[in-house]
Scaffold this active site. Structure first.
Site, short mmCIF file in Angstrom:
data_model
loop_
_atom_site.label_atom_id
_atom_site.label_comp_id
_atom_site.label_asym_id
_atom_site.label_seq_id
_atom_site.Cartn_x
_atom_site.Cartn_y
_atom_site.Cartn_z
N ALA A 66 -41.58 -12.53 -12.91
CA ALA A 66 -40.49 -11.85 -13.60
C ALA A 66 -40.21 -10.54 -12.87
O ALA A 66 -41.12 -9.96 -12.26
CB ALA A 66 -40.91 -11.55 -15.03
N GLY A 110 -44.11 -15.74 -13.45
CA GLY A 110 -42.97 -16.63 -13.70
C GLY A 110 -42.71 -17.56 -12.52
O GLY A 110 -42.10 -18.62 -12.70
N GLU A 113 -45.02 -20.34 -13.05
CA GLU A 113 -44.52 -21.09 -14.20
C GLU A 113 -43.29 -21.93 -13.85
O GLU A 113 -43.09 -23.01 -14.41
CB GLU A 113 -44.21 -20.12 -15.35
#
Ligand code: COA
Length: 259
Positions: A66, A110, A113
């Site tokens: 992120a 992220g 992910e």
């Protein structure tokens, strides 16, 4: 398709989405997330795209997580709003078309992910993986606490999530986080080879196969087996099944249409 933060290329039925913020290690800011959802929407209805490859620009990072600068001034309420609505991780995970993460460097937070939300992970030896959110006083919020233990087991997932440590691609491969490990310099060619081989199969069968495997993660065994049978029969009714079987018997390559 014109985007500010993404590059899209479609050739040989393979769509490649490149997250294009190399100076920021391809960190996921609001614009990247919005555009990824939009790109996936467009590719969903584009028959020229049968397989989707996602990667990061440059040679340093797949995605370094992120965009941390967006966290600095946000209230919890603003964060809740940012996490509502359609989320790129879930859109990717529910894509009816096969998805491949082509991991060319850091896949952190992220980024890890995002890779977890794909069907397959192909990485270079120099790639690095981790869920470092704990170092920021956070936890993974893009599916990492759910998809990582399902893929590599709870103990290994907790080790990454609780320590925030990075692991190299070789270890990621050994524990099942990376499916295919490739020498540096060979990533694009090897990924394309695999993607085009998948794209040559029946789009109908690919979609149904994904649906059946998804059931394995959601449903009890008996329900999953019942769903597999129904999806098999659906595949049996497709033009592509008739073409695939006929081509085998006539000793020629099949030409699938996606019907
Ligand atoms: N969010 C925002 N900016 C990021 C970022 C992120 N997740 N990751 C990297 N960047 C930015 C850096 O701030 C730097 O910007 P600047 O040039 O304006 O200062 C630029 O990208 C290059 O990063 P740098 O740290 O100099 O590159 P590096 O190759 O030495 O290290 C990483 C790469 C990925 C190891 C390191 O940037 C890092 O640890 N990033 C954060 C990873 C993380 O914690 N992700 C989880 C977030 S929840």
């Amino acid at each position: 398709m014109a985007f500010e933060t993404l590059l899209i290329d479609i050739s040989d039925h393979v769509a490649t989405i490149t997250i294009n913020r190399p100076d920021k290690r391809n960190a996921l800011n609001g614009a990247v997330r919005r555009e990824l959802v939009e790109a996936l929407d467009q590719l969903r209805i584009d028959d020229t795209a049968r397989v989707i490859v996602i990667t990061g620009a440059g040679d340093k990072a797949f995605v370094a997580g992120a965009d941390i600068t967006e966290f600095a001034e946000r209230t919890p309420l603003e964060q809740r709003e940012a996490m509502q609505g359609r989320r790129v991780f879930d859109e990717l995970a529910s894509s009816p078309k096969p998805t491949i993460a082509m991991i060319n460097g850091f896949a952190l937070g992220g980024g890890c992910e995002l890779a977890l939300a794909c069907d397959m992970r192909i990485a270079t030896r120099s790639a690095r993986f981790g869920q470092p959110e704990i170092r920021l006083g956070l936890i993974p919020g893009g599916g990492g606490t759910q998809r990582l233990p399902r893929l590599i087991g709870a103990g290994r997932a907790l080790r990454l999530i609780l320590t925030g440590d990075l692991i190299d691609a070789e270890e990621a491969h050994r524990i099942g986080l990376v499916d295919i490990l490739v020498e540096d310099g060979a990533l694009q060619a090897r990924t394309r080879e695999i993607a085009t081989a998948i794209a040559a199969h029946s789009p109908v069968a690919l979609r149904l196969a994904k649906e059946a495997v998804a059931a394995a993660l959601e449903a009890p065994l008996s329900a999953g087996l019942a769903q597999e049978r129904e999806l098999f029969i659906t595949a049996f009714g497709s033009d592509d099944r008739r073409e695939g079987v006929a081509a085998f018997l006539e000793k020629r390559p099949p030409e699938f249409t996606g019907r």
